[in-house]
Design a protein around this motif. Structure first.
Motif, PDB file in Angstrom:
ATOM      1  N   ILE A  22       0.849  -1.188   0.000  1.00 25.07           N
ATOM      2  CA  ILE A  22       0.000   0.000   0.000  1.00 25.07           C
ATOM      3  C   ILE A  22       0.894   1.251   0.000  1.00 25.07           C
ATOM      4  O   ILE A  22       1.939   1.271   0.644  1.00 25.07           O
ATOM      5  N   THR A  23       0.483   2.262  -0.761  1.00 18.57           N
ATOM      6  CA  THR A  23       1.305   3.481  -0.870  1.00 18.57           C
ATOM      7  C   THR A  23       0.980   4.459   0.260  1.00 18.57           C
ATOM      8  O   THR A  23      -0.094   4.383   0.879  1.00 18.57           O
ATOM      9  N   ASP A  24       1.895   5.410   0.491  1.00 15.77           N
ATOM     10  CA  ASP A  24       1.660   6.455   1.488  1.00 15.77           C
ATOM     11  C   ASP A  24       0.417   7.269   1.123  1.00 15.77           C
ATOM     12  O   ASP A  24      -0.343   7.671   1.994  1.00 15.77           O
ATOM     13  N   GLU A  25       0.227   7.498  -0.186  1.00 18.12           N
ATOM     14  CA  GLU A  25      -0.943   8.257  -0.652  1.00 18.12           C
ATOM     15  C   GLU A  25      -2.238   7.533  -0.278  1.00 18.12           C
ATOM     16  O   GLU A  25      -3.193   8.143   0.205  1.00 18.12           O
ATOM     17  N   GLU A  26      -2.260   6.215  -0.519  1.00 21.92           N
ATOM     18  CA  GLU A  26      -3.457   5.425  -0.191  1.00 21.92           C
ATOM     19  C   GLU A  26      -3.706   5.415   1.314  1.00 21.92           C
ATOM     20  O   GLU A  26      -4.851   5.503   1.768  1.00 21.92           O
ATOM     21  N   LEU A  27      -2.622   5.327   2.084  1.00 18.67           N
ATOM     22  CA  LEU A  27      -2.754   5.345   3.548  1.00 18.67           C
ATOM     23  C   LEU A  27      -3.285   6.696   4.034  1.00 18.67           C
ATOM     24  O   LEU A  27      -4.151   6.752   4.905  1.00 18.67           O
ATOM     25  N   ALA A  28      -2.747   7.777   3.450  1.00 18.65           N
ATOM     26  CA  ALA A  28      -3.187   9.126   3.833  1.00 18.65           C
ATOM     27  C   ALA A  28      -4.687   9.280   3.592  1.00 18.65           C
ATOM     28  O   ALA A  28      -5.419   9.831   4.426  1.00 18.65           O
ATOM     29  N   GLU A  29      -5.144   8.763   2.452  1.00 19.16           N
ATOM     30  CA  GLU A  29      -6.571   8.835   2.115  1.00 19.16           C
ATOM     31  C   GLU A  29      -7.398   8.000   3.091  1.00 19.16           C
ATOM     32  O   GLU A  29      -8.432   8.430   3.592  1.00 19.16           O
ATOM     33  N   GLN A  30      -6.914   6.785   3.361  1.00 25.34           N
ATOM     34  CA  GLN A  30      -7.631   5.869   4.245  1.00 25.34           C
ATOM     35  C   GLN A  30      -7.788   6.430   5.660  1.00 25.34           C
ATOM     36  O   GLN A  30      -8.829   6.265   6.285  1.00 25.34           O
ATOM     37  N   PHE A  31      -6.733   7.099   6.150  1.00 23.18           N
ATOM     38  CA  PHE A  31      -6.761   7.608   7.523  1.00 23.18           C
ATOM     39  C   PHE A  31      -7.119   9.097   7.605  1.00 23.18           C
ATOM     40  O   PHE A  31      -7.083   9.683   8.684  1.00 23.18           O
ATOM     41  N   SER A  32      -7.429   9.696   6.460  1.00 21.91           N
ATOM     42  CA  SER A  32      -7.812  11.117   6.381  1.00 21.91           C
ATOM     43  C   SER A  32      -6.778  12.042   7.038  1.00 21.91           C
ATOM     44  O   SER A  32      -7.128  12.911   7.841  1.00 21.91           O
ATOM     45  N   VAL A  33      -5.515  11.796   6.703  1.00 20.10           N
ATOM     46  CA  VAL A  33      -4.424  12.661   7.182  1.00 20.10           C
ATOM     47  C   VAL A  33      -3.524  12.990   5.987  1.00 20.10           C
ATOM     48  O   VAL A  33      -3.702  12.438   4.904  1.00 20.10           O
ATOM     49  N   SER A  34      -2.557  13.866   6.212  1.00 21.15           N
ATOM     50  CA  SER A  34      -1.648  14.223   5.114  1.00 21.15           C
ATOM     51  C   SER A  34      -0.619  13.115   4.893  1.00 21.15           C
ATOM     52  O   SER A  34      -0.366  12.298   5.786  1.00 21.15           O
ATOM     53  N   ILE A  35      -0.023  13.116   3.707  1.00 22.22           N
ATOM     54  CA  ILE A  35       1.029  12.156   3.386  1.00 22.22           C
ATOM     55  C   ILE A  35       2.195  12.346   4.352  1.00 22.22           C
ATOM     56  O   ILE A  35       2.812  11.374   4.803  1.00 22.22           O
ATOM     57  N   GLN A  36       2.474  13.600   4.690  1.00 19.84           N
ATOM     58  CA  GLN A  36       3.566  13.916   5.633  1.00 19.84           C
ATOM     59  C   GLN A  36       3.333  13.228   6.982  1.00 19.84           C
ATOM     60  O   GLN A  36       4.257  12.674   7.577  1.00 19.84           O
ATOM     61  N   THR A  37       2.077  13.236   7.447  1.00 17.58           N
ATOM     62  CA  THR A  37       1.739  12.588   8.723  1.00 17.58           C
ATOM     63  C   THR A  37       2.007  11.087   8.636  1.00 17.58           C
ATOM     64  O   THR A  37       2.574  10.505   9.566  1.00 17.58           O
ATOM     65  N   ILE A  38       1.623  10.485   7.516  1.00 15.54           N
ATOM     66  CA  ILE A  38       1.859   9.049   7.316  1.00 15.54           C
ATOM     67  C   ILE A  38       3.360   8.762   7.352  1.00 15.54           C
ATOM     68  O   ILE A  38       3.813   7.808   7.996  1.00 15.54           O
ATOM     69  N   LEU A  40       5.737  10.485   8.789  1.00 18.30           N
ATOM     70  CA  LEU A  40       6.232  10.653  10.169  1.00 18.30           C
ATOM     71  C   LEU A  40       5.846   9.446  11.027  1.00 18.30           C
ATOM     72  O   LEU A  40       6.649   8.960  11.825  1.00 18.30           O
ATOM     73  N   ASP A  41       4.599   8.969  10.851  1.00 15.24           N
ATOM     74  CA  ASP A  41       4.145   7.777  11.582  1.00 15.24           C
ATOM     75  C   ASP A  41       5.037   6.578  11.249  1.00 15.24           C
ATOM     76  O   ASP A  41       5.465   5.846  12.141  1.00 15.24           O
ATOM     77  N   ARG A  42       5.299   6.385   9.958  1.00 20.36           N
ATOM     78  CA  ARG A  42       6.146   5.260   9.538  1.00 20.36           C
ATOM     79  C   ARG A  42       7.533   5.359  10.154  1.00 20.36           C
ATOM     80  O   ARG A  42       8.112   4.376  10.596  1.00 20.36           O
ATOM     81  N   LEU A  43       8.057   6.584  10.167  1.00 19.47           N
ATOM     82  CA  LEU A  43       9.386   6.833  10.733  1.00 19.47           C
ATOM     83  C   LEU A  43       9.418   6.449  12.211  1.00 19.47           C
ATOM     84  O   LEU A  43      10.327   5.756  12.669  1.00 19.47           O
ATOM     85  N   GLU A  44       8.400   6.904  12.948  1.00 15.35           N
ATOM     86  CA  GLU A  44       8.317   6.592  14.381  1.00 15.35           C
ATOM     87  C   GLU A  44       8.171   5.098  14.626  1.00 15.35           C
ATOM     88  O   GLU A  44       8.686   4.565  15.604  1.00 15.35           O
ATOM     89  N   LEU A  45       7.461   4.415  13.724  1.00 16.71           N
ATOM     90  CA  LEU A  45       7.230   2.975  13.877  1.00 16.71           C
ATOM     91  C   LEU A  45       8.338   2.134  13.238  1.00 16.71           C
ATOM     92  O   LEU A  45       8.264   0.906  13.241  1.00 16.71           O
ATOM     93  N   SER A  46       9.332   2.806  12.644  1.00 15.84           N
ATOM     94  CA  SER A  46      10.442   2.140  11.934  1.00 15.84           C
ATOM     95  C   SER A  46       9.945   1.231  10.813  1.00 15.84           C
ATOM     96  O   SER A  46      10.445   0.130  10.604  1.00 15.84           O
ATOM     97  N   ILE A  47       8.922   1.696  10.092  1.00 13.05           N
ATOM     98  CA  ILE A  47       8.399   0.964   8.940  1.00 13.05           C
ATOM     99  C   ILE A  47       9.040   1.568   7.699  1.00 13.05           C
ATOM    100  O   ILE A  47       8.903   2.766   7.453  1.00 13.05           O
ATOM    101  N   PRO A  48       9.772   0.757   6.920  1.00  9.52           N
ATOM    102  CA  PRO A  48      10.446   1.319   5.737  1.00  9.52           C
ATOM    103  C   PRO A  48       9.455   1.798   4.683  1.00  9.52           C
ATOM    104  O   PRO A  48       8.279   1.417   4.711  1.00  9.52           O
ATOM    105  N   GLU A  49       9.944   2.631   3.757  1.00  9.26           N
ATOM    106  CA  GLU A  49       9.082   3.114   2.673  1.00  9.26           C
ATOM    107  C   GLU A  49       8.716   1.955   1.752  1.00  9.26           C
ATOM    108  O   GLU A  49       9.326   0.891   1.782  1.00  9.26           O
ATOM    109  N   LEU A  50       7.730   2.191   0.915  1.00 11.43           N
ATOM    110  CA  LEU A  50       7.167   1.160   0.045  1.00 11.43           C
ATOM    111  C   LEU A  50       8.227   0.411  -0.754  1.00 11.43           C
ATOM    112  O   LEU A  50       8.251  -0.819  -0.754  1.00 11.43           O
ATOM    113  N   ARG A  51       9.105   1.135  -1.436  1.00  3.88           N
ATOM    114  CA  ARG A  51      10.105   0.479  -2.290  1.00  3.88           C
ATOM    115  C   ARG A  51      10.944  -0.521  -1.495  1.00  3.88           C
ATOM    116  O   ARG A  51      11.216  -1.615  -1.960  1.00  3.88           O
TER     117      ARG A  51
END
Length: 198
Positions: A22-38, A40-51
């Protein structure tokens, strides 16, 4: 009602575990937040980017499975495969894949993604495309992601394996093809000689 940051991050983690592609864009839409928020969340959770997630899953799972060609020769990235059944790959259309004038993807890249997936899904050391019937159903533009889904439909009267590949951008079909695949192990097993053999 807006979720708390903690609740959102918990759900974000679960969502990515279920669907690592799932992309950051899709996550942002799903959770109704900005891509930047997603991000930052991934960074805090140590979840790598999609690629990185895709690379990790592909390297772990598919390098040993694909028999018919080296994994790096597949156009696009395989994200799921069950030999002789089905396979999925993704292909990100970049500047080098499009016509400069109109930023539309060159058709041979979409064909190459589908064709190499049809080869990769075959459980044989030797798999070749004997025939293909293809259709482009809509133009694909730069920065779009193409998801190709291959399904093995069975063996035809010539002893060839039929593979259907449909490619999508989002939910929209952009390419469809039916590939007739020659494979060495079916020919030997069924006693069918390929017309090109001696």
């Amino acid at each position: 009602m807006r979720k708390t940051k903690r609740e959102r991050q918990r759900m974000l983690k679960e969502t990515i575990e279920k669907n690592p592609f799932i992309t950051d864009e899709e996550l942002a839409e799903q959770f109704s937040v900005s891509i930047q928020t997603i991000r930052l969340d991934r960074l805090e959770l140590s979840i790598p980017e999609l690629r990185e997630r895709i690379k990790h899953v592909a390297e772990k799972s598919f390098a040993d499975k694909v028999k018919s060609l080296p994994i790096e020769e597949v156009v696009g990235e395989i994200i799921d495969i069950a030999l002789d059944k089905s396979a999925i790959s993704i292909f990100d259309v970049k500047a080098e894949h499009v016509f400069r004038r109109n930023r539309i993807a060159r058709g041979h890249h979409l064909f190459a993604q589908a064709n190499s997936l049809a080869v990769a899904v075959i459980n044989d050391e030797l798999a070749l495309t004997a025939k293909a019937n293809i259709r482009f159903t809509r133009q694909v533009k730069e920065n779009e992601r193409v998801v190709a889904k291959a399904k093995v439909k069975g063996i035809n009267e010539n002893g060839r394996t039929m593979v259907e590949v449909n490619s999508y951008v989002g939910q929209e079909l952009v390419f469809s093809g039916e590939f007739e695949m020659y494979r060495s192990n079916i020919a030997k097993k069924d006693g069918v000689d390929d017309e090109n053999s001696d």
